[in-house]
Design a protein around this motif. Structure first.
Motif: not given
Ligand SMILES: N[C@@H](CCC(=O)N[C@@H](CS)C(=O)NCC(=O)O)C(=O)O
Length: 211
Positions: A41, A55, A68-69
């Motif tokens: 990443h 991630i 951003e989840t």
């Protein structure tokens, strides 16, 4: 097709994968596994897509990259039909948002800080700024968080009330990570939290989470 940059077994990408599974749309997604232990990443190509260098990440057909989840899972929930994961009414949406934020702060981010600062984490080439005292403080915060969610689940069947939601997914993935990597277990006296976790873990979407 939507492209999902995933890293199986880590809580934030797991939250996205479970949301996609709940919506039954994994067959409409291109999944790219990123190995954070190998620093995949940290490449310039990935940084160009996500300057936060984290991630999960999704990339839409038009090239829009979303990190951003919670932003990603909002997108998923509103794009695909089926189960609602972020609530339908203003009240449901607010309560789920609040409880999910508590799940992030008290479990996912807290155990992440312990993992990165007080254990080898992703290894010496990735963990360049460790602070053991900071990590240890977050172990205490995680255990406090587990007790808090146990109290919540003594009163109601799901983290945000009567129905399954993203808040359940968030807390569940944090506990899975906690027990799998830094090996911080849910205290045995947290019986409501353990019973809830067994129920959530039995869902089809929550199978096979570890790497
Ligand atoms: N606020 C971000 C946090 C994402 C995050 O921290 N992801 C972890 C994996 S669970 C990561 O990519 N860590 C990379 C690193 O620590 O170098 C989100 O909600 O997506």
């Amino acid at each position: 097709m939507l492209t999902f940059y995933d890293s199986k077994g880590l809580p934030n990408p797991d939250r996205v994968r479970i949301a996609l599974e709940e919506k039954r749309v994994m067959d409409q997604v291109i999944v790219k596994q990123v190995d954070l232990w190998k620093g995949e990443h940290r490449t310039e190509a990935f940084k160009a897509l996500n300057p936060s260098v984290t991630i999960p990440l999704i990339v839409l057909d038009d090239g829009t990259a979303i990190s951003e989840t919670t932003a990603i899972t909002e997108y998923i929930d509103h794009t695909y039909p089926g189960i609602s994961l972020t609530g339908r009414t203003p009240k449901e949406r607010a309560v789920i948002h609040m409880m999910q934020r508590r799940g992030e702060q008290q479990i996912v981010d807290a155990i992440g800080a312990y993992f990165h600062h007080a254990t080898p984490g992703f290894g010496p080439e990735i963990e360049l700024n460790q602070n053991k005292a900071w990590g240890e403080a977050h172990l205490a915060k995680t255990l406090e968080g587990m007790r808090y969610f146990n109290d919540v689940l003594e009163q109601q069947p799901f983290i945000a009330g009567d129905g399954f939601s993203m808040a359940d997914i968030t807390v569940f993935t944090g506990l899975e990570f906690s027990e799998t990597y830094p090996k911080v277990m849910v205290p045995v006296e947290c019986t409501a939290l353990l019973a809830w976790r067994a129920r959530i873990g039995a869902r089809q979407s929550c199978q096979g989470l570890t790497r």
